[in-house]
Design a protein around this motif. Structure first.
Motif, PDB file in Angstrom:
ATOM      1  N   UNK A  75      -2.542  12.011   4.213  1.00  0.00           N
ATOM      2  CA  UNK A  75      -1.542  11.477   3.371  1.00  0.00           C
ATOM      3  C   UNK A  75      -1.744  11.932   1.879  1.00  0.00           C
ATOM      4  N   UNK A  76      -0.587  12.554   1.247  1.00  0.00           N
ATOM      5  CA  UNK A  76      -0.860  12.679  -0.296  1.00  0.00           C
ATOM      6  C   UNK A  76       0.325  12.281  -0.796  1.00  0.00           C
ATOM      7  N   UNK A 131      -9.368   9.070  -3.386  1.00  0.00           N
ATOM      8  CA  UNK A 131      -9.185   8.916  -1.952  1.00  0.00           C
ATOM      9  C   UNK A 131      -9.321   7.593  -1.572  1.00  0.00           C
ATOM     10  N   UNK A 132      -8.487   7.062  -0.769  1.00  0.00           N
ATOM     11  CA  UNK A 132      -8.105   5.729  -0.302  1.00  0.00           C
ATOM     12  C   UNK A 132      -8.602   5.797   1.134  1.00  0.00           C
ATOM     13  N   UNK A 133      -9.498   4.878   1.527  1.00  0.00           N
ATOM     14  CA  UNK A 133      -9.666   4.672   2.844  1.00  0.00           C
ATOM     15  C   UNK A 133      -8.755   4.313   3.536  1.00  0.00           C
ATOM     16  N   UNK A 134      -8.572   4.435   5.102  1.00  0.00           N
ATOM     17  CA  UNK A 134      -7.567   3.597   5.644  1.00  0.00           C
ATOM     18  C   UNK A 134      -8.219   3.062   6.902  1.00  0.00           C
ATOM     19  N   UNK A 135      -9.396   2.918   7.043  1.00  0.00           N
ATOM     20  CA  UNK A 135     -10.272   2.319   8.087  1.00  0.00           C
ATOM     21  C   UNK A 135     -10.217   1.031   8.219  1.00  0.00           C
ATOM     22  N   UNK A 136      -9.603  -0.059   7.392  1.00  0.00           N
ATOM     23  CA  UNK A 136      -9.833  -1.348   7.145  1.00  0.00           C
ATOM     24  C   UNK A 136      -8.494  -2.137   7.653  1.00  0.00           C
ATOM     25  N   UNK A 162      -1.003   5.158  10.110  1.00  0.00           N
ATOM     26  CA  UNK A 162      -0.277   5.861   8.962  1.00  0.00           C
ATOM     27  C   UNK A 162       1.072   6.488   9.339  1.00  0.00           C
ATOM     28  N   UNK A 163       1.249   6.189  10.573  1.00  0.00           N
ATOM     29  CA  UNK A 163       2.463   6.744  11.215  1.00  0.00           C
ATOM     30  C   UNK A 163       3.980   5.743  10.966  1.00  0.00           C
ATOM     31  N   UNK A 164       3.665   4.798  10.199  1.00  0.00           N
ATOM     32  CA  UNK A 164       4.608   3.868   9.850  1.00  0.00           C
ATOM     33  C   UNK A 164       5.447   4.366   8.895  1.00  0.00           C
ATOM     34  N   UNK A 197       7.438   5.252   5.446  1.00  0.00           N
ATOM     35  CA  UNK A 197       6.767   5.334   4.085  1.00  0.00           C
ATOM     36  C   UNK A 197       6.928   4.052   3.207  1.00  0.00           C
ATOM     37  N   UNK A 198       8.076   3.406   3.297  1.00  0.00           N
ATOM     38  CA  UNK A 198       7.952   2.126   2.325  1.00  0.00           C
ATOM     39  C   UNK A 198       6.908   1.187   3.161  1.00  0.00           C
ATOM     40  N   UNK A 199       6.613   0.934   4.306  1.00  0.00           N
ATOM     41  CA  UNK A 199       5.316   0.051   4.729  1.00  0.00           C
ATOM     42  C   UNK A 199       4.326   0.719   4.472  1.00  0.00           C
ATOM     43  N   UNK A 200       3.904   2.239   4.457  1.00  0.00           N
ATOM     44  CA  UNK A 200       2.720   2.477   3.963  1.00  0.00           C
ATOM     45  C   UNK A 200       2.486   2.339   2.638  1.00  0.00           C
ATOM     46  N   UNK A 201       3.510   2.317   1.777  1.00  0.00           N
ATOM     47  CA  UNK A 201       3.349   2.204   0.400  1.00  0.00           C
ATOM     48  C   UNK A 201       2.928   0.662  -0.108  1.00  0.00           C
TER      49      UNK A 201
END
Length: 441
Positions: A10-11, A369-374, A381-383, A385-389
């Motif tokens: 994700x960028x 770089x924000x980790x996404x393993x927590x 990450x396939x949610x 866009x608004x949910x991701x943010x």
């Protein structure tokens, strides 16, 4: 010439739409500027042998802290239960009178480490001992906009301080250092701490050099009482002396009338919104919705680590959202998308910069770089866009920051600073605190 390509799941470029780019790429040139940001599928051809960095999480711009006194880390917690003016007069200013350049250096170095670990790559600093503050920021690899602070106090002649800033800018320029990391400006503390003559002289010096003026504005009801009585309001005074005609950053801006808001908007002034500090010191809650509706460029600020008490802009994002919603009764008064842009793109605009706070061609490669393993990204990450943010801003925050680059140079790796011995920096701050907060005069 392309130095490195960064690939991320994700960028977030922090463009005006707060776009979410999936399977993105960011190209960084040898000079530390970005040449491309967008989908990998649309990226320009890359020369054979060009290094690539693959990131599993979110790549986004470094955060912009629009109001800080980060060298105050030795004073963290001191007088923590006092209102603003008692806190300043009885605790902070006496301690700062004992501050030595080495104390300011120690405080700023640790402050930079803390901010970088939280993804803050730029901070607008108002403080004294400017050379020590600059040296510490360069040592850590941070980017700062330094406005050396000055007052009208016994033994602190404002004319001398103003002349010293003039001389510094004339000698070194507005911006200097590797990656253009340092920008100089003017830091008149406030309307209540300086005479009108000093404010007018500041406006003239800053205008002659195109420099930013960083000043506390209407932080609490009591502090500017005389200025309000004499001039109508602090923003009106700033307009009368010419400060609103140039680049101006109004820190706090809590107690503003609709006329004050319009003055700031009409003159293109920026505002540093500091919800955590203002709440802790019971200074009030700024009318954020009114400022944003009037198209004032509003960024987020932590204020000093002695009045917040941390340097975490993710916390300020959440506080800003909660307070805006609570004071307006509108659950959409400030969304996660809005808050993220305030901490990046809008914060850069508030300090008059367009080369930071965004991942766009020509901007500095200040990146996080924000980790996404927590657990905060357990839904993946396939949610939408608004949910991701929302997961990024509301749930993840600073604890998910893994790596940080400033002007393309990595300064944090796996959560730890690369340029500074963090434990040693903490020891130096402990020594500075012992000196500054000693009981005897």
């Amino acid at each position: 010439m392309l130095a490195r390509r960064f690939l991320a799941s994700i960028v977030l470029p922090a463009d005006s739409a707060c776009s979410v780019i999936r399977d993105g790429a960011v190209d960084v040139q040898n000079d530390g500027h970005i040449s491309y940001c967008g989908p990998l599928a649309e990226a320009p051809p890359m020369a054979v042998g060009t290094p690539m960095t693959r990131l599993s999480g979110i790549l986004m711009p470094g955060l912009v802290n629009t109001h800080a006194h980060s060298a105050m880390t030795p004073l963290r917690g001191a007088g923590g239960d006092l209102p603003l003016m008692s806190w300043l007069n009885d605790v902070i200013w006496p301690a700062e009178a004992r501050m030595r350049p080495e104390d300011a250096h120690a405080g700023m170095l640790l402050g930079c480490v803390e901010m970088l670990q939280h993804g803050i790559t730029t901070s607008a600093e108002m403080y004294m001992h400017g050379e020590a503050v600059v040296d510490a920021a360069l040592s850590a690899g941070s980017r700062i906009l330094l406005a050396p602070a000055y007052f009208d106090l016994p033994g602190a002649e404002w004319r001398n301080a103003l002349a010293a800033i003039d001389k510094w800018i004339d000698a070194d320029g507005l911006r200097f250092g590797p990656g253009g990391r340092i920008e100089l400006g003017y830091g008149p503390h406030s309307a209540y701490a300086l005479p009108v003559e000093a404010l007018r002289a500041t406006a003239e010096s800053a205008a002659a050099r195109g420099a930013l003026v960083h000043i506390h504005v209407a932080e609490s009801l009591g502090e500017d009482r005389e200025q309000r009585a004499a001039h109508g309001s602090v923003p009106q005074l700033l307009a009368d002396v010419g400060l609103l005609d140039g680049r101006l950053l109004a820190a706090h801006a809590v107690h503003l009338s609709p006329h004050d808001v319009r003055l700031l908007a009409d003159h293109g002034a920026g505002v540093a919104h500091c919800p955590g500090s203002n709440a802790k010191l019971a200074s009030g809650i700024a009318a954020l919705s009114a400022l944003r509706e009037s198209s004032v460029a509003v960024g987020l600020g932590t204020d000093g680590p002695a009045s917040n008490d941390d340097l975490d802009l993710w916390e300020e994002m959440r506080l800003a959202m909660m307070l805006a919603r609570a004071t307006t009764g509108d659950s959409l008064a400030l969304t996660a998308k809005d808050a993220l842009l305030m901490a990046t793109r809008s914060g850069a605009a508030a300090v008059g910069r367009h080369d930071i706070g965004t991942l766009s061609p020509g901007a500095w490669a200040d990146m996080v770089h924000v980790g996404v393993d927590g657990p905060h990204f357990a839904a993946g990450l396939e949610v939408p866009d608004d949910q991701l943010l929302a997961n990024l801003v509301w749930a993840a925050g600073s604890r998910a920051v893994r790596d940080v680059w400033v002007a393309g140079e990595q300064v944090v790796a796996d959560g730890e600073p690369l340029r500074v011995d963090r434990v040693g920096a903490q020891r130096e701050v402990a020594s500075a605190a012992a000196h500054m907060l000693r009981a005897e005069p």
